[in-house]
Design a protein around this motif. Structure first.
Motif, PDB file in Angstrom:
ATOM      1  N   TRP A 338       7.285  -2.078   8.633  1.00 19.61           N
ATOM      2  CA  TRP A 338       6.695  -0.943   7.915  1.00 19.61           C
ATOM      3  C   TRP A 338       6.862   0.315   8.757  1.00 19.61           C
ATOM      4  N   GLN A 344      -0.192   4.353   2.448  1.00 19.66           N
ATOM      5  CA  GLN A 344      -0.783   3.037   2.248  1.00 19.66           C
ATOM      6  C   GLN A 344      -1.766   3.038   1.082  1.00 19.66           C
ATOM      7  N   ASP A 429       0.219  -1.941   3.189  1.00 19.43           N
ATOM      8  CA  ASP A 429       1.440  -1.387   3.748  1.00 19.43           C
ATOM      9  C   ASP A 429       2.665  -1.657   2.869  1.00 19.43           C
TER      10      ASP A 429
END
Length: 446
Positions: A338, A344, A429
């Motif tokens: 990520w 997010q 994420d």
């Protein structure tokens, strides 16, 4: 002070004529002397009207957006208020909506690229897909961005990409022809979409650039996106009904960075948490009509947020980027890690919460639009990479057979598990995991 807003007015002949003229590419100014406008609302006559049917997402269809059938029309204009907080929700019985600034989602950092196009192709199993003829042939990809530079693309690709200038769009007051815009963010998005769908046909919709007569910036507020989507809806109504295209994918690497760009919380006309805003309504109608719409999650991730996020790193997937009708993309590098700037979830309250849907590759050496050796970055890159993959699947999977909602559900269900995260399900994420377009295609037998 005079504040730019969007209003929904009842149907009347000047608005019908303006909306029809805009779709046909004719001068579409609204004649003030012939238009019934609320006395406390100053209409912008240079902004063409846009049909929005009933204005209710539950019963607005593609057919209801025909200018001769529509009950309501969106117009842009101004109201007088001391602050945005004091903008009324209703002006003389008509609802008022925000017209916030919108911006592309480039990344915050200057770190070097992680891998390149070959790594992206391998990670997405694109050679296998292309070998089965899933290459975007006959599929349109609309790039809603700063505009495309075809000359740069052809030089970089060593071939001329397929391009539909006739069905592309020039904003009101725009002086640049489709495909001839300055090299930049939009060209990057077009390049990245062609990784997955090298034979797709590009449509150029430069919503993030151009200015209207009088100097008002139209390319960086939501109202211009409303006009662009109206044009795209009209195009799709013809293209999907005839033999023109097998499918259409719409890639959107832009959005809102911070709630302060919008009306205050609680205002019924706010955009970022309002599924009934006219723009989000048009996005939903286009999706329900068979177009696959992909949005970037944004660049307000907790590890490396853009300065434009103003320190806010929660609830930053906002507006249509968080619509249930779109596929929302987070970003990872080619090692499947990520990237810290990728916004997010969960998204802002009031919108679909489990966003992003999936993550895919960014921060790799690709278009080099920012200079030799510069990476393609941000969720701005992940979004068109995923859009290209959807276009590849649509080469042999008709939207009449499998709707965008069904395709996206399969993409979520078959997303690959991200590194270091145990078990299936959604996480903030990566969403449901790493995009695996080959698995989704094979699940549909293509």
């Amino acid at each position: 002070m005079r504040i730019s807003v969007i209003a929904v007015l009842p149907a009347q002949e000047p608005l019908r004529e303006s909306a029809e003229a805009a779709i046909a590419g004719r001068p579409a100014a609204i004649p003030l002397e012939a238009t019934n406008v609320p006395p406390n609302f100053q209409i912008d006559p240079t902004f063409s009207a846009v049909a929005v049917g009933t204005g209710n997402p539950a019963d607005t269809s593609l057919a209801s957006l025909d200018a001769q059938q529509s009950d309501n029309f969106v117009v842009r204009g101004f109201v007088e208020a001391d602050t945005p907080e004091q903008v009324p929700a209703i002006v003389d019985g008509r609802p008022i909506y925000s017209d916030p600034e919108i911006a592309p989602f480039p990344t915050c950092g200057g770190s070097p690229s992680v891998g390149g196009i070959v790594d992206v192709e391998a990670g997405l199993q694109l050679p296998a897909m292309h070998g089965r003829g899933l290459d975007g042939d006959g599929v349109a990809v609309a790039v809603m961005d700063t505009g495309i530079n075809l000359s740069y693309l052809s030089g970089k690709l060593r071939r001329m990409p397929r391009f539909d200038a006739f069905n592309s769009w020039t904003p009101p007051g725009g002086l640049t022809s489709p495909g001839t815009h300055a090299i930049g963010h939009g060209t990057m998005c077009a390049f990245d979409a062609l990784i997955g769908a090298p034979k797709a046909t590009l449509l150029d919709y430069p919503i993030l650039s151009s200015s209207s007569p009088g100097g008002a910036m139209t390319g960086r507020t939501l109202s211009i996106a409303i006009q662009a989507y109206a044009k795209l809806l009209a195009f799709w109504a013809v293209a999907f009904a005839g033999p023109h295209y097998k499918g259409m994918v719409v890639t959107n690497s832009w959005g809102i960075y911070h709630p302060s760009w919008d009306f205050p919380a609680g205002h019924p006309g706010r955009y970022i948490d309002n599924p009934n805003h006219p723009f989000t309504l048009l996005v939903g109608v286009l999706a329900q009509s068979g177009a696959d719409i992909v949005f970037a999650a944004g660049n307000c991730g907790a590890s490396c947020p853009s300065p434009r996020c103003q320190g806010l790193t929660s609830g930053t997937i906002m507006g249509a980027n968080a619509s249930r009708d779109v596929l929302t993309l987070g970003g990872c590098d080619t090692t499947k890690q990520w990237v810290g700037y990728s916004s997010q979830g969960p998204s802002i309250r009031g919108m679909s919460q489990e966003k992003p849907d999936v993550a895919t590759y960014t921060h790799f050496l690709g278009s080099e639009v920012s200079g030799v050796g510069s990476p393609d970055t941000g969720t701005s890159t992940a979004c068109p990479v995923a859009a290209g993959c959807m276009a590849a699947i649509r080469t042999r999977l008709s939207p009449t057979a499998v709707s965008p909602a069904a395709l996206f559900a399969q993409v979520r269900a078959l997303a690959a598990g991200p590194p270091g995260i145990a078990g299936p399900g959604w996480n903030p994420d990566y969403g449901y995991g790493l995009l695996d377009p080959n698995a989704a295609a094979m699940a549909f037998g293509v």
